[in-house]
Design a protein around this motif. Structure first.
Motif, PDB file in Angstrom:
ATOM      1  N   LYS A 233      -6.535  63.523  13.678  1.00 41.63           N
ATOM      2  CA  LYS A 233      -7.968  63.800  13.810  1.00 41.63           C
ATOM      3  C   LYS A 233      -8.427  63.608  15.247  1.00 41.63           C
ATOM      4  O   LYS A 233      -9.296  64.337  15.733  1.00 41.63           O
ATOM      5  CB  LYS A 233      -8.751  62.883  12.871  1.00 41.63           C
ATOM      6  N   GLU A 234      -7.828  62.638  15.929  1.00 44.22           N
ATOM      7  CA  GLU A 234      -8.202  62.378  17.321  1.00 44.22           C
ATOM      8  C   GLU A 234      -7.827  63.559  18.216  1.00 44.22           C
ATOM      9  O   GLU A 234      -8.593  63.936  19.127  1.00 44.22           O
ATOM     10  CB  GLU A 234      -7.511  61.104  17.812  1.00 44.22           C
ATOM     11  N   ILE A 235      -6.666  64.156  17.992  1.00 44.49           N
ATOM     12  CA  ILE A 235      -6.254  65.316  18.789  1.00 44.49           C
ATOM     13  C   ILE A 235      -7.189  66.492  18.528  1.00 44.49           C
ATOM     14  O   ILE A 235      -7.625  67.186  19.459  1.00 44.49           O
ATOM     15  CB  ILE A 235      -4.793  65.688  18.467  1.00 44.49           C
TER      16      ILE A 235
ATOM     17  N   THR B  48     -10.287  66.368  17.564  1.00 37.52           N
ATOM     18  CA  THR B  48     -11.588  66.063  18.157  1.00 37.52           C
ATOM     19  C   THR B  48     -11.565  66.256  19.674  1.00 37.52           C
ATOM     20  O   THR B  48     -12.519  66.793  20.262  1.00 37.52           O
ATOM     21  CB  THR B  48     -11.999  64.626  17.824  1.00 37.52           C
ATOM     22  N   SER B  49     -10.468  65.868  20.305  1.00 37.14           N
ATOM     23  CA  SER B  49     -10.383  65.958  21.764  1.00 37.14           C
ATOM     24  C   SER B  49     -10.367  67.397  22.258  1.00 37.14           C
ATOM     25  O   SER B  49     -10.681  67.674  23.417  1.00 37.14           O
ATOM     26  CB  SER B  49      -9.139  65.223  22.270  1.00 37.14           C
ATOM     27  N   ASN B  50      -9.980  68.339  21.383  1.00 37.58           N
ATOM     28  CA  ASN B  50      -9.898  69.752  21.783  1.00 37.58           C
ATOM     29  C   ASN B  50     -11.037  70.598  21.236  1.00 37.58           C
ATOM     30  O   ASN B  50     -11.015  71.824  21.364  1.00 37.58           O
ATOM     31  CB  ASN B  50      -8.566  70.337  21.315  1.00 37.58           C
ATOM     32  N   GLU B  51     -12.035  69.973  20.627  1.00 37.81           N
ATOM     33  CA  GLU B  51     -13.081  70.731  19.935  1.00 37.81           C
ATOM     34  C   GLU B  51     -13.900  71.638  20.842  1.00 37.81           C
ATOM     35  O   GLU B  51     -14.434  72.647  20.396  1.00 37.81           O
ATOM     36  CB  GLU B  51     -14.021  69.771  19.188  1.00 37.81           C
ATOM     37  N   THR B  52     -13.999  71.280  22.112  1.00 34.64           N
ATOM     38  CA  THR B  52     -14.847  72.076  23.011  1.00 34.64           C
ATOM     39  C   THR B  52     -14.116  73.262  23.626  1.00 34.64           C
ATOM     40  O   THR B  52     -14.731  74.067  24.326  1.00 34.64           O
ATOM     41  CB  THR B  52     -15.403  71.190  24.145  1.00 34.64           C
ATOM     42  N   GLN B  53     -12.813  73.373  23.375  1.00 40.46           N
ATOM     43  CA  GLN B  53     -12.024  74.460  23.938  1.00 40.46           C
ATOM     44  C   GLN B  53     -11.378  75.280  22.826  1.00 40.46           C
ATOM     45  O   GLN B  53     -10.949  74.729  21.808  1.00 40.46           O
ATOM     46  CB  GLN B  53     -10.910  73.898  24.844  1.00 40.46           C
TER      47      GLN B  53
ATOM     48  N   THR C  75      -8.615  76.590  20.841  1.00 45.00           N
ATOM     49  CA  THR C  75      -7.264  76.027  20.760  1.00 45.00           C
ATOM     50  C   THR C  75      -6.578  76.531  19.503  1.00 45.00           C
ATOM     51  O   THR C  75      -7.212  76.683  18.455  1.00 45.00           O
ATOM     52  CB  THR C  75      -7.319  74.492  20.732  1.00 45.00           C
TER      53      THR C  75
ATOM     54  N   ASN D 222      -4.220  75.816  24.561  1.00 42.82           N
ATOM     55  CA  ASN D 222      -5.549  76.154  25.031  1.00 42.82           C
ATOM     56  C   ASN D 222      -5.600  77.654  25.321  1.00 42.82           C
ATOM     57  O   ASN D 222      -4.850  78.155  26.157  1.00 42.82           O
ATOM     58  CB  ASN D 222      -5.888  75.348  26.285  1.00 42.82           C
TER      59      ASN D 222
END
Length: 358
Positions: free
Chosen positions: A71-73, A75-80, A82, A332
């Motif tokens: 879930k952390e991964i 969340t960390s990519n949510e703005t791009q 992917t 990405n």
């Protein structure tokens, strides 16, 4: 011997589908460039090829590299924008703050039964419980390695909408998905949810899950468009002029996800060879390509790593940016990082003679 039996089950299933003529022609869907049929002679050739097949590496001898998706991964990519390869043609896409999933097949075997049939090479890179809420699930066609009953039933509560080719919706309804959650599209039709637009585009393939339903549902490739990203998902297809038309009408594409695996000369009309997959990417006017439909199930007569190796060589010759992430690794779409030819480690560990013939 058991693995050969699994292969025979697969080719017999394919042969039944190709030879089936129980539905009248008026009830069937058709390709634009070929009318794909297989007479008894071709079916015998297929069965003979499977019986005679001698392969050194039909499946990996060691566990494949895999990156867990947490879930952390996510969340960390949510703005791009992917994409994550989950295996075979199952791709998790983050786009415009939403999640889209293609052809979810999470069962252990790509088969109508779970006690026999091609078994997956690797575990899933994330648990179904960790899958986020999905805006859409896209299905390319109804073959067992692309439409999995158990996966659809498990995912139903997490999916806002299923988008499928014409006729495929009835499978989902039979499995408990409500009709209001399903949209069926014919080729060149589009459907929008928020800022996302999904367009069904032609493919050169066939459909059917049993003895009497050959080509009674449509097959499709898909264009997935967000605010500033366009992605092409091939589903299954032979190489045909439709790729160029899709590129001209709906391209260019930031990323193409293109079938590269389960090919053979005997069924080349409906499954591309790796070199053709790379050419399809060029026809589509793609910027970068991810080969899919490989490294999860043994569905043909080539060694498991051959699709990626041949695609890599073809891409280098054509100047194509090929991305070959390990299962689960994020890509990405805007600024993809270079990827490694990770399968070559397996070749160096005792299988170099196989690569020499590629």
């Amino acid at each position: 011997m058991k693995k050969r039996c699994w292969l025979l089950v697969g080719v017999i299933g394919m042969s039944i589908g190709l030879f089936n003529s129980c539905a009248t022609q008026s009830e069937k869907f058709h390709n634009t460039e070929i009318d794909y049929k297989a007479g008894m002679g071709k079916i015998v050739d297929m069965l003979g090829a499977y019986v005679r097949a001698e392969r050194a590496a039909p499946v990996p001898a060691e566990p494949l590299p895999l990156q867990s998706i947490t879930k952390e991964i996510l969340t960390s990519n949510e703005t791009q924008p992917t994409v994550y390869r989950l295996g075979h043609s199952s791709i998790l896409i983050q786009l415009d703050g939403e999640y889209v999933l293609t052809d979810p097949v999470f069962s252990d075997r790509a088969s109508p039964v779970q006690w026999l049939g091609p078994k997956r090479f690797h575990p899933l890179p994330l648990s179904l419980q960790d899958l986020p809420v999905l805006k859409t699930v896209i299905i390319s066609h109804d073959h067992y390695d692309h439409l999995d009953k158990a996966s659809v039933r498990t995912l139903d509560k997490k999916v806002e909408h299923f988008i499928v080719p014409t006729g495929v919706g009835r499978h989902l309804q039979d499995w408990g998905v409500t009709k209001d959650k399903i949209t069926e599209l014919a080729w060149w039709q589009s459907f929008s949810i928020g800022s996302l637009q999904f367009t069904a585009t032609p493919a050169q393939h066939f459909s059917g899950r049993g003895l009497t339903d050959r080509d009674k549902t449509l097959w499709a490739s898909w264009v997935i468009a967000g605010r500033d990203v366009r992605i092409f998902f091939s589903g299954d297809s032979g190489y045909f002029g439709g790729f160029r038309e899709i590129g001209e009408r709906l391209g260019p594409f930031d990323l193409t996800l293109i079938e590269t695996g389960a090919y053979n000369d005997l069924w080349s009309e409906v499954h591309m060879k790796p070199e053709e997959s790379v050419q399809a990417h060029l026809d589509l006017r793609g910027r970068a390509m991810v080969p899919i439909h490989n490294s999860t199930f043994d569905l043909a007569l080539h060694d498991w790593f051959e699709p990626l190796e041949r695609a890599q060589l073809a891409a280098e010759a054509q100047g194509v940016t090929l991305l070959t992430p390990i299962i689960g690794a994020p890509v990405n779409v805007h600024t993809p990082a270079p990827t490694q030819a990770w399968w070559r480690e397996f070749i160096r560990h005792g299988q170099s003679e196989l690569a020499a013939g590629l």
